[in-house]
Write a protein that holds these residues in place. Sequence first.
Motif, PDB file in Angstrom:
ATOM      1  N   VAL A  55      17.365  56.997  22.488  1.00  0.00           N
ATOM      2  CA  VAL A  55      16.252  59.021  22.491  1.00  0.00           C
ATOM      3  C   VAL A  55      14.452  58.405  23.069  1.00  0.00           C
ATOM      4  CG1 VAL A  55      15.389  60.337  20.873  1.00  0.00           C
ATOM      5  CG2 VAL A  55      17.806  59.432  20.831  1.00  0.00           C
ATOM      6  N   HIS A  56      14.271  59.598  23.623  1.00  0.00           N
ATOM      7  CA  HIS A  56      12.638  59.399  24.307  1.00  0.00           C
ATOM      8  C   HIS A  56      11.872  59.026  23.050  1.00  0.00           C
ATOM      9  CE1 HIS A  56       9.039  61.033  26.614  1.00  0.00           C
ATOM     10  NE2 HIS A  56       9.569  61.004  27.232  1.00  0.00           N
ATOM     11  N   PRO A  57      10.830  58.686  22.676  1.00  0.00           N
ATOM     12  CA  PRO A  57       9.647  58.383  22.250  1.00  0.00           C
ATOM     13  C   PRO A  57       9.576  59.255  21.876  1.00  0.00           C
ATOM     14  CG  PRO A  57       9.717  56.774  23.983  1.00  0.00           C
ATOM     15  CD  PRO A  57      10.916  57.841  24.760  1.00  0.00           C
ATOM     16  N   PHE A  58       8.648  60.200  22.801  1.00  0.00           N
ATOM     17  CA  PHE A  58       8.534  61.744  21.820  1.00  0.00           C
ATOM     18  C   PHE A  58       9.392  62.070  21.131  1.00  0.00           C
ATOM     19  CE2 PHE A  58       8.576  66.571  22.262  1.00  0.00           C
ATOM     20  CZ  PHE A  58       7.306  66.927  21.569  1.00  0.00           C
ATOM     21  N   ILE A  59      10.465  62.757  21.719  1.00  0.00           N
ATOM     22  CA  ILE A  59      11.495  63.306  20.224  1.00  0.00           C
ATOM     23  C   ILE A  59      11.892  62.032  19.004  1.00  0.00           C
ATOM     24  CG2 ILE A  59      14.028  63.303  19.793  1.00  0.00           C
ATOM     25  CD1 ILE A  59      13.897  64.853  22.467  1.00  0.00           C
ATOM     26  N   ALA A  60      11.444  60.507  19.276  1.00  0.00           N
ATOM     27  CA  ALA A  60      11.601  59.291  18.235  1.00  0.00           C
ATOM     28  C   ALA A  60      10.985  60.001  17.426  1.00  0.00           C
ATOM     29  CB  ALA A  60      12.432  57.942  18.609  1.00  0.00           C
ATOM     30  N   LEU A  61       9.692  59.761  17.833  1.00  0.00           N
ATOM     31  CA  LEU A  61       8.304  59.597  16.706  1.00  0.00           C
ATOM     32  C   LEU A  61       8.320  60.457  16.040  1.00  0.00           C
ATOM     33  CD1 LEU A  61       5.901  58.441  19.741  1.00  0.00           C
ATOM     34  CD2 LEU A  61       5.827  57.593  16.984  1.00  0.00           C
ATOM     35  N   THR A  62       8.291  61.706  16.597  1.00  0.00           N
ATOM     36  CA  THR A  62       8.795  63.661  15.899  1.00  0.00           C
ATOM     37  C   THR A  62      10.050  63.606  14.778  1.00  0.00           C
ATOM     38  OG1 THR A  62       8.154  64.917  18.002  1.00  0.00           O
ATOM     39  CG2 THR A  62       8.702  66.067  15.902  1.00  0.00           C
ATOM     40  N   ILE A  63      10.836  62.761  15.012  1.00  0.00           N
ATOM     41  CA  ILE A  63      11.926  62.742  14.497  1.00  0.00           C
ATOM     42  C   ILE A  63      11.397  62.138  12.982  1.00  0.00           C
ATOM     43  CG2 ILE A  63      13.790  61.881  13.517  1.00  0.00           C
ATOM     44  CD1 ILE A  63      15.072  63.289  16.048  1.00  0.00           C
ATOM     45  N   GLY A  64      10.987  61.253  13.678  1.00  0.00           N
ATOM     46  CA  GLY A  64      10.250  59.785  12.449  1.00  0.00           C
ATOM     47  C   GLY A  64       9.281  60.666  11.838  1.00  0.00           C
ATOM     48  N   ALA A  65       8.088  61.248  12.655  1.00  0.00           N
ATOM     49  CA  ALA A  65       7.410  61.362  11.201  1.00  0.00           C
ATOM     50  C   ALA A  65       7.870  62.926  10.538  1.00  0.00           C
ATOM     51  CB  ALA A  65       6.339  61.841  12.620  1.00  0.00           C
ATOM     52  N   LEU A  66       8.615  63.852  10.702  1.00  0.00           N
ATOM     53  CA  LEU A  66       8.525  64.813   9.791  1.00  0.00           C
ATOM     54  C   LEU A  66       9.717  63.814   9.065  1.00  0.00           C
ATOM     55  CD1 LEU A  66       9.516  67.156  12.261  1.00  0.00           C
ATOM     56  CD2 LEU A  66       7.705  67.707  10.776  1.00  0.00           C
ATOM     57  N   GLY A  67      10.332  62.871   9.206  1.00  0.00           N
ATOM     58  CA  GLY A  67      11.220  62.356   8.266  1.00  0.00           C
ATOM     59  C   GLY A  67      10.531  62.320   6.604  1.00  0.00           C
ATOM     60  N   VAL A  68       9.557  61.238   7.593  1.00  0.00           N
ATOM     61  CA  VAL A  68       8.121  60.747   6.215  1.00  0.00           C
ATOM     62  C   VAL A  68       7.514  61.076   5.872  1.00  0.00           C
ATOM     63  CG1 VAL A  68       6.602  59.397   6.468  1.00  0.00           C
ATOM     64  CG2 VAL A  68       8.442  58.110   7.829  1.00  0.00           C
ATOM     65  N   GLY A  69       7.818  61.685   6.388  1.00  0.00           N
ATOM     66  CA  GLY A  69       6.277  63.589   5.316  1.00  0.00           C
ATOM     67  C   GLY A  69       7.935  64.003   4.554  1.00  0.00           C
ATOM     68  N   ILE A  70       8.681  64.151   4.927  1.00  0.00           N
ATOM     69  CA  ILE A  70       9.722  65.082   3.501  1.00  0.00           C
ATOM     70  C   ILE A  70       9.817  64.222   2.810  1.00  0.00           C
ATOM     71  CG2 ILE A  70      11.270  66.135   3.568  1.00  0.00           C
ATOM     72  CD1 ILE A  70      11.105  67.491   6.333  1.00  0.00           C
ATOM     73  N   GLY A  71      10.166  62.810   3.485  1.00  0.00           N
ATOM     74  CA  GLY A  71      10.802  61.834   3.113  1.00  0.00           C
ATOM     75  C   GLY A  71       9.561  61.674   1.360  1.00  0.00           C
ATOM     76  N   ALA A  72       8.528  61.373   2.148  1.00  0.00           N
ATOM     77  CA  ALA A  72       7.299  60.909   0.595  1.00  0.00           C
ATOM     78  C   ALA A  72       6.886  61.693   0.370  1.00  0.00           C
ATOM     79  CB  ALA A  72       6.246  60.073   2.532  1.00  0.00           C
ATOM     80  N   GLY A  73       7.960  63.017  -0.150  1.00  0.00           N
ATOM     81  CA  GLY A  73       7.342  63.957  -0.780  1.00  0.00           C
ATOM     82  C   GLY A  73       6.702  65.826  -0.442  1.00  0.00           C
ATOM     83  N   LEU A  74       6.243  65.929   1.171  1.00  0.00           N
ATOM     84  CA  LEU A  74       5.877  66.732   1.033  1.00  0.00           C
ATOM     85  C   LEU A  74       6.784  67.628   1.579  1.00  0.00           C
ATOM     86  CD1 LEU A  74       3.540  65.437   4.223  1.00  0.00           C
ATOM     87  CD2 LEU A  74       3.102  66.566   1.673  1.00  0.00           C
ATOM     88  N   ALA A  75       6.223  69.153   1.469  1.00  0.00           N
ATOM     89  CA  ALA A  75       7.601  70.071   1.397  1.00  0.00           C
ATOM     90  C   ALA A  75       7.399  70.342   2.955  1.00  0.00           C
ATOM     91  CB  ALA A  75       6.498  71.332   1.160  1.00  0.00           C
ATOM     92  N   PRO A  76       8.445  70.664   3.458  1.00  0.00           N
ATOM     93  CA  PRO A  76       9.411  70.615   5.300  1.00  0.00           C
ATOM     94  C   PRO A  76       7.736  71.225   5.925  1.00  0.00           C
ATOM     95  CG  PRO A  76      10.622  70.564   3.610  1.00  0.00           C
ATOM     96  CD  PRO A  76       9.902  70.797   3.044  1.00  0.00           C
ATOM     97  N   ASP A  77       7.963  72.707   5.558  1.00  0.00           N
ATOM     98  CA  ASP A  77       6.738  73.301   5.842  1.00  0.00           C
ATOM     99  C   ASP A  77       4.840  72.104   6.245  1.00  0.00           C
ATOM    100  OD1 ASP A  77       6.592  73.931   3.369  1.00  0.00           O
ATOM    101  OD2 ASP A  77       4.616  75.122   3.893  1.00  0.00           O
ATOM    102  N   LYS A  78       4.869  71.983   5.305  1.00  0.00           N
ATOM    103  CA  LYS A  78       3.333  71.067   5.367  1.00  0.00           C
ATOM    104  C   LYS A  78       3.797  69.947   5.904  1.00  0.00           C
ATOM    105  CE  LYS A  78       1.421  72.623   1.363  1.00  0.00           C
ATOM    106  NZ  LYS A  78       0.012  73.473   0.828  1.00  0.00           N
ATOM    107  N   ALA A  79       4.889  68.762   6.026  1.00  0.00           N
ATOM    108  CA  ALA A  79       5.630  68.042   7.261  1.00  0.00           C
ATOM    109  C   ALA A  79       4.662  68.696   8.805  1.00  0.00           C
ATOM    110  CB  ALA A  79       6.735  67.747   6.391  1.00  0.00           C
ATOM    111  N   VAL A  80       5.390  70.021   8.656  1.00  0.00           N
ATOM    112  CA  VAL A  80       5.081  70.416  10.086  1.00  0.00           C
ATOM    113  C   VAL A  80       3.832  70.557  10.657  1.00  0.00           C
ATOM    114  CG1 VAL A  80       5.898  72.289  11.651  1.00  0.00           C
ATOM    115  CG2 VAL A  80       7.582  71.022   9.888  1.00  0.00           C
ATOM    116  N   THR A  81       3.127  71.020   9.599  1.00  0.00           N
ATOM    117  CA  THR A  81       2.013  71.475   9.548  1.00  0.00           C
ATOM    118  C   THR A  81       1.193  70.416   9.891  1.00  0.00           C
ATOM    119  OG1 THR A  81       2.118  73.177   8.438  1.00  0.00           O
ATOM    120  CG2 THR A  81       0.219  72.258   8.709  1.00  0.00           C
ATOM    121  N   SER A  82       1.206  69.561   9.105  1.00  0.00           N
ATOM    122  CA  SER A  82       0.849  67.947   9.548  1.00  0.00           C
ATOM    123  C   SER A  82       0.709  67.625  10.995  1.00  0.00           C
ATOM    124  CB  SER A  82       0.875  66.802   7.745  1.00  0.00           C
ATOM    125  OG  SER A  82       0.186  65.257   8.492  1.00  0.00           O
ATOM    126  N   PHE A  83       2.245  67.000  11.096  1.00  0.00           N
ATOM    127  CA  PHE A  83       2.181  66.678  12.514  1.00  0.00           C
ATOM    128  C   PHE A  83       1.769  67.291  13.958  1.00  0.00           C
ATOM    129  CE2 PHE A  83       4.641  66.533  16.132  1.00  0.00           C
ATOM    130  CZ  PHE A  83       5.532  65.313  16.586  1.00  0.00           C
TER     131      PHE A  83
END
Length: 510
Positions: A55-83
């Motif tokens: 997978v292209h690194p841009f997509i991989a980093l995006t998926i990984g970042a959002l996954g980390v945020g949600i997995g760590a307890g951020l609300a999905p919309d907050k994870a997207v905003t943070s990213f």
Amino acid sequence: MPHALTAHTAAHPTVLAAEGGAAPAVDPSGPVAQLVVAALIGIVVIIALITWLKVHPFIALTIGALGVGIGAGLAPDKAVTSFGNGFGATMTSVGILVGLGSMFGKLLVDSGAADRVVDTLVRRSSKAALPWTMALIGALIGLPMFFEVGLVLLIPIIVLVAKRSDVPIMKIAVPALVGLSTMHAFVPPHPGPLVAISTVGANLGTTLAFGIVLAIPVIVLAGPVFARFAARWVDIPAPDMFGSRGSAGGHDDPASAGREARRGPATQDTASLPNGKSDFTRVISEPRSPSFTTALVGILLPVVLMLAQAIREAVAPDAAGSWVSVLDFLGTPMIAIGIAAVFAMVFFAIGGGMDRAAVSRSLESALPPVAGVLLIVGAGGGFKQVLIDTGIGGVIADAVKDSGISVLLVAWVVSALVRVATGSATVATVTAAGIMAPIAHDLSQPMTSLLVLAIGAGSVFLSHVNDAGFWLVKGYLGTTVGQTFKTWTVLECLISVFGLLGVLLAGVFL
């Protein structure tokens, strides 16, 4: 309030990062165990997506970042905003510089200025001095250019110099490649160092000065010195595939379009047979190019401007007056690189014989190749912001502080591990910088610059079969996989290890 990146600050215009001082307090989004597990899984997912699923690194980093945020307890919309906040702030501070730097590099090639520097230095070198000259050429070409462009430009030069001088090709190739790779790892305005500077809050002028000082012994040891051993380990003839400078292993010479745009009026050279019969008429049309002095001034101009501003800050931090304002303005990274780009348009391109249409085409063609790099850099900034906003960054910072291990060594190890896993120096840099960003808040400005260089050193460690550069060098030089490991892989490891040693040594005195 989430930590935000800013392009400049009023007190320190060359700081590409956050406000100084302690990191703002962040309430952890979950228990420490949950944060650590989310971060580890996120990094593994990023690496697996890039290496296994391709997978292209841009997509991989995006998926990984959002996954980390949600997995760590951020609300999905907050994870997207943070990213999004991290992505936008990083692009603000880095994107303009990468774009201007890419334009400058393209004009350097298309105008013939790069050819002029190379030809002049090689012509004035003795056979014994050629490895040292090639190291200098690699460093000069690597200063303003992206690695892949510099490599495509250098390879035909390496092969032709080796053939004409009858010097073993590894004595020519290794120093040139070391000069190019070292600049790519340590010295702005390359995307890796720029995003690391932006992410950890380092001073660009200070990092630039440290990077150049560190690069000199690294290039000497990993270049001309190591080349003696490499030439014995891999004794091969120069490949025959480079019959001319216009072709390189199936890749067009990046200077060919500019060379055609700079051809002057054609002249005729006629040879006659007896009785006035013409034997042949040869049409000659040689391309123009800037002088060596003009080319060198253009390459060094942004470096001098940024270094002058950094020296002023170090020597006279409280100075005031119009000269301080002017020096600080000219030394601002965006202004310094912008001035270099304008200089290149006027003195490289137009002064070298390109018309306005050719200059426009050159500038336009400079941007598409860096689009992917910019997206990766931006996604890395988003990943970093998620780590901060979840509180994971603080957990990592506390763990490193309590371990007693050098922060510089930790930064190198993190960067090197991601590099070995993904094969990408840029991905390694942006990932390691994001992980180390919270730690940087407690470091002095000089130490923060050394942190950037430690990350850069780790990002080139152990290039192997998952690195595109490995296969490019193998294909261009005609080496086997084993021979490429003995030369290219070893020289990349030497750059990385010598760079780390230099950073650790400097850290003792700061």
